[in-house]
Design a protein around this motif. Structure first.
Motif, PDB file in Angstrom:
ATOM      1  N   SER A  54      93.197  28.825  25.103  1.00  0.00           N
ATOM      2  CA  SER A  54      94.364  27.955  25.256  1.00  0.00           C
ATOM      3  C   SER A  54      95.660  28.742  25.486  1.00  0.00           C
ATOM      4  O   SER A  54      96.672  28.149  25.840  1.00  0.00           O
ATOM      5  CB  SER A  54      94.534  27.069  24.012  1.00  0.00           C
ATOM      6  N   ARG A  55      95.622  30.068  25.291  1.00  0.00           N
ATOM      7  CA  ARG A  55      96.832  30.899  25.487  1.00  0.00           C
ATOM      8  C   ARG A  55      97.208  30.914  26.957  1.00  0.00           C
ATOM      9  O   ARG A  55      96.410  31.273  27.807  1.00  0.00           O
ATOM     10  CB  ARG A  55      96.612  32.317  25.004  1.00  0.00           C
ATOM     11  N   GLN A  56      98.432  30.534  27.241  1.00  0.00           N
ATOM     12  CA  GLN A  56      98.898  30.491  28.620  1.00  0.00           C
ATOM     13  C   GLN A  56      99.668  31.735  29.029  1.00  0.00           C
ATOM     14  O   GLN A  56      99.678  32.102  30.197  1.00  0.00           O
ATOM     15  CB  GLN A  56      99.790  29.248  28.822  1.00  0.00           C
ATOM     16  N   GLU A  57     100.341  32.371  28.076  1.00  0.00           N
ATOM     17  CA  GLU A  57     101.173  33.534  28.366  1.00  0.00           C
ATOM     18  C   GLU A  57     100.658  34.747  27.602  1.00  0.00           C
ATOM     19  O   GLU A  57     100.150  34.619  26.493  1.00  0.00           O
ATOM     20  CB  GLU A  57     102.626  33.256  27.934  1.00  0.00           C
ATOM     21  N   PRO A  58     100.820  35.921  28.161  1.00  0.00           N
ATOM     22  CA  PRO A  58     100.422  37.129  27.438  1.00  0.00           C
ATOM     23  C   PRO A  58     101.262  37.328  26.169  1.00  0.00           C
ATOM     24  O   PRO A  58     102.443  36.984  26.132  1.00  0.00           O
ATOM     25  CB  PRO A  58     100.705  38.275  28.424  1.00  0.00           C
ATOM     26  N   TYR A  59     100.642  37.861  25.151  1.00  0.00           N
ATOM     27  CA  TYR A  59     101.321  38.227  23.915  1.00  0.00           C
ATOM     28  C   TYR A  59     102.188  39.464  24.197  1.00  0.00           C
ATOM     29  O   TYR A  59     101.760  40.365  24.910  1.00  0.00           O
ATOM     30  CB  TYR A  59     100.285  38.547  22.853  1.00  0.00           C
ATOM     31  N   ILE A  60     103.386  39.482  23.628  1.00  0.00           N
ATOM     32  CA  ILE A  60     104.243  40.664  23.739  1.00  0.00           C
ATOM     33  C   ILE A  60     104.750  40.974  22.342  1.00  0.00           C
ATOM     34  O   ILE A  60     105.529  40.222  21.770  1.00  0.00           O
ATOM     35  CB  ILE A  60     105.415  40.452  24.715  1.00  0.00           C
ATOM     36  N   GLY A  61     104.276  42.087  21.810  1.00  0.00           N
ATOM     37  CA  GLY A  61     104.695  42.416  20.456  1.00  0.00           C
ATOM     38  C   GLY A  61     104.334  43.808  20.046  1.00  0.00           C
ATOM     39  O   GLY A  61     103.715  44.558  20.712  1.00  0.00           O
TER      40      GLY A  61
END
Length: 157
Positions: free
Chosen positions: A150-157
């Motif tokens: 369901s994740r639409q955008e990449p994680y940035i962290g």
């Protein structure tokens, strides 16, 4: 070479290097995820490794998965960028590396499971069985993100 991972540990040594690296969440048709049992820290992890001069980051993903697992892959997309300065890895040669990893989703296109100098065991793991494995919290986060369709955008962290 062995390493110790420090994660949000106030007593961790200070980083003295950053090395761009990649990991890959590779799932087979049954929905199992490809994991390796690492030789350097005795933890289960996604296949991956350092980016080499002269190759694209996509080439790094394909090469590292093949080297560590024996599985050929094609890249699907990016899961996220993992650069938490509170996660450092101390190596026995004195290097203390801040995490800098780009995680990709990929699918297998061939090959057969095999170990390497970096992987003492390679397995396809059912996601329901992940809790029974010793996995670093930072790696578990990548796995969870990579398995979350369901994740639409990449994680940035």
């Amino acid at each position: 070479m062995s390493r110790i991972d420090y994660y949000r540990d106030l007593n961790a040594p200070k980083a003295n290097s950053v090395v761009p690296s990649v990991t890959a969440v590779v799932c087979d048709d049954a929905g199992r995820v490809l994991l390796i049992h690492k030789t350097d820290n005795d933890l289960w992890a996604l296949p991956g490794g350092g980016h080499d001069i002269g190759e694209s980051v996509g080439d790094t993903v394909v090469r590292e998965v093949m080297e560590e697992t024996g599985i050929a892959v094609d890249i699907d997309n990016i899961v996220g960028l993992y650069t938490d300065p509170q996660h450092v890895m101390a190596y026995d040669d004195g290097e203390v590396r801040q995490q800098f990893s780009i995680c990709f989703r990929a699918h297998p296109t061939g090959g057969s499971l095999q170990t390497s100098s970096e992987s003492k065991e390679v397995r396809w793991i059912n996601p329901a069985d992940l809790d029974g494995l010793d996995i670093h919290p930072s790696m578990r986060l990548r796995i969870e993100h990579g398995l979350d369709s369901s994740r639409q955008e990449p994680y940035i962290g």
